[in-house]
Design an enzyme around this catalytic site. Structure first.
Site, mmCIF file in Angstrom:
data_model
loop_
_atom_site.group_PDB
_atom_site.id
_atom_site.type_symbol
_atom_site.label_atom_id
_atom_site.label_comp_id
_atom_site.label_asym_id
_atom_site.label_seq_id
_atom_site.Cartn_x
_atom_site.Cartn_y
_atom_site.Cartn_z
ATOM 1 N N ASP A 103 0.861 -1.186 0.000
ATOM 2 C CA ASP A 103 0.000 0.000 0.000
ATOM 3 C C ASP A 103 0.895 1.232 0.000
ATOM 4 O O ASP A 103 1.570 1.528 0.984
ATOM 5 C CB ASP A 103 -0.909 -0.027 1.233
ATOM 6 C CG ASP A 103 -1.859 1.171 1.281
ATOM 7 O OD1 ASP A 103 -1.832 1.988 0.339
ATOM 8 O OD2 ASP A 103 -2.612 1.288 2.262
ATOM 9 N N ASP A 116 34.097 16.748 -53.896
ATOM 10 C CA ASP A 116 33.202 17.254 -52.854
ATOM 11 C C ASP A 116 32.436 18.479 -53.346
ATOM 12 O O ASP A 116 32.328 18.748 -54.549
ATOM 13 C CB ASP A 116 34.012 17.552 -51.577
ATOM 14 C CG ASP A 116 33.214 17.365 -50.312
ATOM 15 O OD1 ASP A 116 32.434 18.271 -49.959
ATOM 16 O OD2 ASP A 116 33.356 16.316 -49.659
ATOM 17 N N ASP A 117 31.919 19.246 -52.441
ATOM 18 C CA ASP A 117 31.045 20.390 -52.687
ATOM 19 C C ASP A 117 31.677 21.384 -53.673
ATOM 20 O O ASP A 117 32.854 21.707 -53.563
ATOM 21 C CB ASP A 117 30.766 21.075 -51.346
ATOM 22 C CG ASP A 117 29.653 22.104 -51.418
ATOM 23 O OD1 ASP A 117 29.082 22.300 -52.503
ATOM 24 O OD2 ASP A 117 29.352 22.703 -50.368
ATOM 25 N N ARG A 132 23.966 28.000 -42.363
ATOM 26 C CA ARG A 132 24.980 27.918 -43.433
ATOM 27 C C ARG A 132 24.448 28.532 -44.727
ATOM 28 O O ARG A 132 24.682 28.026 -45.815
ATOM 29 C CB ARG A 132 25.414 26.470 -43.673
ATOM 30 C CG ARG A 132 26.795 26.340 -44.338
ATOM 31 C CD ARG A 132 27.071 24.915 -44.773
ATOM 32 N NE ARG A 132 28.404 24.807 -45.386
ATOM 33 C CZ ARG A 132 28.664 24.087 -46.473
ATOM 34 N NH1 ARG A 132 27.696 23.415 -47.073
ATOM 35 N NH2 ARG A 132 29.890 24.017 -46.962
ATOM 36 N N LYS A 192 28.586 10.840 -51.391
ATOM 37 C CA LYS A 192 28.610 11.353 -50.023
ATOM 38 C C LYS A 192 27.391 12.245 -49.853
ATOM 39 O O LYS A 192 27.284 13.299 -50.469
ATOM 40 C CB LYS A 192 29.896 12.152 -49.769
ATOM 41 C CG LYS A 192 30.014 12.694 -48.339
ATOM 42 C CD LYS A 192 31.333 13.432 -48.154
ATOM 43 C CE LYS A 192 31.459 14.007 -46.752
ATOM 44 N NZ LYS A 192 32.747 14.724 -46.559
ATOM 45 N N TRP A 193 26.460 11.819 -49.001
ATOM 46 C CA TRP A 193 25.167 12.495 -48.805
ATOM 47 C C TRP A 193 25.282 13.359 -47.550
ATOM 48 O O TRP A 193 25.350 12.844 -46.438
ATOM 49 C CB TRP A 193 24.069 11.448 -48.655
ATOM 50 C CG TRP A 193 22.690 11.973 -48.433
ATOM 51 C CD1 TRP A 193 22.263 12.777 -47.415
ATOM 52 C CD2 TRP A 193 21.536 11.708 -49.246
ATOM 53 N NE1 TRP A 193 20.921 13.032 -47.530
ATOM 54 C CE2 TRP A 193 20.442 12.387 -48.649
ATOM 55 C CE3 TRP A 193 21.308 10.963 -50.394
ATOM 56 C CZ2 TRP A 193 19.156 12.342 -49.166
ATOM 57 C CZ3 TRP A 193 20.029 10.909 -50.909
ATOM 58 C CH2 TRP A 193 18.969 11.597 -50.302
ATOM 59 N N ASP A 194 25.262 14.669 -47.719
ATOM 60 C CA ASP A 194 25.494 15.582 -46.606
ATOM 61 C C ASP A 194 24.205 16.285 -46.186
ATOM 62 O O ASP A 194 23.229 16.357 -46.946
ATOM 63 C CB ASP A 194 26.548 16.626 -47.007
ATOM 64 C CG ASP A 194 27.394 17.090 -45.831
ATOM 65 O OD1 ASP A 194 26.968 16.903 -44.675
ATOM 66 O OD2 ASP A 194 28.478 17.646 -46.071
ATOM 67 N N MET A 195 24.208 16.815 -44.981
ATOM 68 C CA MET A 195 23.097 17.617 -44.436
ATOM 69 C C MET A 195 23.721 18.632 -43.485
ATOM 70 O O MET A 195 24.133 18.283 -42.389
ATOM 71 C CB MET A 195 22.097 16.736 -43.689
ATOM 72 C CG MET A 195 20.927 17.506 -43.074
ATOM 73 S SD MET A 195 20.078 16.521 -41.831
ATOM 74 C CE MET A 195 18.651 17.560 -41.485
ATOM 75 N N CYS A 241 26.408 11.734 -44.062
ATOM 76 C CA CYS A 241 27.158 12.843 -43.474
ATOM 77 C C CYS A 241 26.165 13.916 -43.062
ATOM 78 O O CYS A 241 25.145 14.118 -43.722
ATOM 79 C CB CYS A 241 28.158 13.416 -44.485
ATOM 80 S SG CYS A 241 29.184 14.770 -43.838
ATOM 81 N N ASP A 268 33.603 16.096 -39.029
ATOM 82 C CA ASP A 268 34.385 17.033 -39.838
ATOM 83 C C ASP A 268 35.745 17.306 -39.204
ATOM 84 O O ASP A 268 36.627 17.871 -39.850
ATOM 85 C CB ASP A 268 33.625 18.358 -39.996
ATOM 86 C CG ASP A 268 32.591 18.303 -41.108
ATOM 87 O OD1 ASP A 268 32.539 17.290 -41.833
ATOM 88 O OD2 ASP A 268 31.821 19.275 -41.247
#
Length: 727
Positions: free
Chosen positions: A52, A366-367, A443, A476-479, A526, A548
């Site tokens: 209880d 890359d970018d 960004r 390379k898949w970035d966010m 990424c 990074d």
């Protein structure tokens, strides 16, 4: 593996060395009675002691019995609003304005194989012994049904959990919280471990003793985030790498999440994990079902190291998919740290040519290759080739790379758009933005509203066109930003709480389409490095850029923390130039190679800027990695020391094959003191009854593990690597 005792009304889930038990109470409540070392049998509900308890109310079914309260019962899926004041598993807005949910057992089924989830990543059962338990619970008043899914992967000591919520009523309901797993412990003093950090300091282990209250880790950034990770450990206070009980939970999801540990007034502990309730709601019409993401659980009675090894094996072999999940990944070079946006086709080929001479197998651009992308102010969203940089498009460049004997890879960021882009000028309404409010940039980017079919279709069509335009082996898949202004013009007001989750589902849908159409494509995930490093992404991308921050000294800490859940074969790790761009620290080339070789291994610099002696060392690093990559990728991983312990002057780790015939040890001197004590390193995972050759010298496995290996005196940031083979 899964058994039902009808006389005791208990359901037992068994793996190679664990038992998980639940019991159907006489009132229909599904109680959680045990999760730990493997048992031969027994009804563990005897451990629940009726009492209880003041201010712990009692349900109607028990009449005047004040000793039975949901507030003190360990439950498989906790209720809401009916007397359990701990963290609820599910919260709902019903048609009459009430919020009560009280789920009781209806039935269960046991099936061979492992369940799959609609539109969501999940562990699978191919190649291992697997079974599925489905338990149906029902709220009698609202006709809301919860299906609890349990998958048992015997060889990995892993039990997975997921939830489906179905509206069997005649009126719509709104879900406002749906946990994927709830795990109750009736007694025990525990520590909890989370993986915290920040951008460029990802997944730092944080360990604390439980105190009364709710302790949480989570993300509301739209991704699993740099700051927290969807992984949680509960462990004994004295648990170490090699001893003590540990319960690990990993969420197979890449969006907002909440993991919590609640320590109650009665020293009970409740772990829950699932989608974060922040700005979450899901309108469930009659007959509709909502599926929550999966949670993977591993119990270890042998410390944190064994727990990690089980996660590593299961993720590598039964979460990652496609031909790359168990193959050596190409040793690549990426131009980003060498050039930033300032490159053209000749520059890329110049880097590739130098790399091909030392054994690098893939050139990744890359970018900066698309649109008017000469800086990060513009161009995102315009996935047409920048002809000034790459005359003729991607195909001529890819051919030049292939003529060097190398594969070709490329960088994309499909979820984002710059305002300075043709796409944005044509479709400004395709981004997340709240009507009447100014936008928030990250960004210099806005987020594309992938929940809208036309936007998702645009992204997928552009990715398909890009991949068909040239011989591309890797993406390379970035966010590179978190989600803000989360409002979709494609959904009515009453469904805006679904946008965060629908965004993640859309990302998964695009990745799944690419997986089906381009099955040999290697995709590396990424998000500004490690901002979306989770089991959800690993289902689609068998490796993820770990951070990074490529500084070798900092990578010791990042890769150490990451290893608590994730295998080394998933960690994107490169040798970069010095002084490092983020830390301005210079470390020896050999050290950078030893650290990167604990991951996927590659390079992030312009080899044309190295001396002849350095190029010779790079060639030797690559040749050596080819001889032991399978030990790193497929072997068991041991954390020999912690880079976070100030009293340790070096950081060491070890990979050992399953048959204990080979091992690789890496060690970096992190601190150098005057007149140092002679360092000794005790190895792990070897066979004490076998002899091993260590860099040419033979020792007994028992010697190496129990007495240790005498280490050379090293300068700060110097490294050694030991190749070990049984003789």
């Amino acid at each position: 593996m899964i058994g039902f005792d009808a006389s005791q009304r208990t359901i037992n889930l068994s793996t190679r060395s664990t038992t998980y038990q639940m019991k159907i109470d006489p009132t229909g409540v599904l109680l959680h009675t045990y999760y730990g070392q493997k048992l031969r049998g027994g009804d563990l509900s005897r451990l629940i002691c009726p009492e209880d308890r003041g201010f712990s109310p009692n349900p109607d079914e028990v009449g005047l019995d004040r000793t039975w309260s949901l507030d003190t019962q360990p439950q498989e899926y906790s209720s809401s609003g009916v007397g359990d004041f701990r963290t609820p598993s599910l919260e709902v807005d019903l048609a009459d304005g009430s919020h009560t949910a009280d789920f009781r057992y209806v039935r269960h089924t046991i099936e061979e194989g492992k369940y799959a989830l609609e539109g969501l990543p999940a562990f699978y059962g191919e190649g291992v012994t697997a079974q599925t338990l489905t338990v149906e619970l029902r709220d009698r008043c609202s006709s809301l049904v919860v299906e609890l899914l349990y998958g048992v992967l015997e060889e990995y000591d892993m039990i997975t959990r997921a939830v489906r919520v179905r509206n069997d009523g005649s009126a719509p309901v709104r879900l406002t919280r749906v946990a994927s797993a709830c795990l109750d412990f009736p007694v025990g003093d525990h520590d909890f471990i989370t993986l915290g950090g920040a951008y460029a300091r990802e997944r730092e282990p944080v360990r604390a003793a439980l105190t009364q209250g709710i302790h949480t880790a989570g993300s509301v950034r739209g991704s699993s985030s740099h700051q927290q990770n969807p992984f949680l450990v509960l462990c004994d206070r004295d648990a170490t790498e090699d001893a003590g009980r540990c319960w690990g939970m990993a969420l197979v999801y890449s969006g907002n999440f909440l993991a919590s540990v609640e320590y109650t007034q009665f020293h009970e502990t409740r772990m829950t994990m699932g989608i974060h309730p922040f700005h979450f709601s899901w309108l469930l019409q009659p007959g509709e079902t909502f599926t929550a993401p999966e949670v993977a659980m591993v119990f270890s009675a042998r410390g944190l190291g064994y727990m990690s090894q089980m996660f590593h094996r299961a993720i590598r072999l039964n979460l990652c998919r496609g031909p790359w999940k168990d193959q050596r990944r190409p040793i690549l070079i990426n131009n980003w740290e060498a050039t930033l946006f300032n490159f053209d086709a000749d520059k890329i080929c110049s880097i590739a040519q130098a790399a091909s001479k030392v054994g690098v197998e893939m050139m990744v651009m890359d970018d900066g290759w698309f649109g008017q992308r000469n800086d990060d102010f513009g161009g995102l969203g315009d996935w047409n080739v920048n002809q000034e940089k790459l005359p003729g498009g991607l195909a001529p460049l890819a051919k030049r790379i292939h003529d060097l004997g190398m594969k070709f890879g490329i960088w994309v960021e499909p979820e984002m758009v710059n305002e300075n882009s043709d796409l944005y000028r044509a479709h400004p309404d395709w981004t997340f933005r709240v009507p009447g409010r100014p936008v928030t940039r990250g960004r210099y980017q806005l987020v594309l509203d992938l929940t809208r079919p036309e936007v998702k279709g645009y992204v997928l069509d552009n990715l398909r066109a890009m991949l068909k335009s040239a011989d591309i082996s890797y993406v390379k898949w970035d966010m590179n930003r978190s989600l803000t202004d989360v409002w979709s013009a494609g959904l009515p007001a009453e469904r805006q709480g679904e946008v965060y989750h629908r965004f993640v589902l859309a990302v998964y849908e695009i990745l799944e389409a690419l997986h089906q159409e381009f099955p040999d494509l290697l995709i590396e995930g990424c998000s500004g490095g490690g901002g979306r490093f989770d089991c959800g992404m690993l289902y689609y991308t068998p490796q993820i850029w770990c951070s990074d921050n490529t500084d070798a000294a900092d990578r010791l800490r990042i890769q150490y923390g990451t290893s608590f859940c994730y295998p080394c074969c998933a960690m994107g790790a490169h040798v970069s130039a010095v002084p490092n761009g983020l830390t301005h620290r210079a470390t020896p080339l050999h050290t950078r190679g030893v650290v990167a070789a604990a991951g996927t291994f590659g390079y992030e610099l312009d080899l044309n800027e190295l001396t002849a002696e350095e190029l010779k060392e790079v060639a030797e690093q690559i040749a050596a990695f080819r001889t032991y990559w399978d030990v790193v990728m497929r072997g068991d991983y041991y954390r020999l020391t912690s880079p976070f312990r100030q009293e340790d002057s070096y950081c060491a780790w070890m990979h050992v094959t399953a048959d204990k015939s080979r091992a690789v040890v890496g060690l970096v001197q992190t601190v150098r003191h005057a007149n140092p004590v002679r360092p000794l390193l005790r190895l792990k995972g070897l066979d004490p009854d076998r002899n091993y050759r260590v860099n040419g010298v033979v020792y007994g496995g028992d010697e190496l593990m129990y007495a240790g290996l005498a280490l050379p005196f090293l300068d700060q940031y110097q490294a050694v690597q030991y190749q070990i083979e049984a003789v």
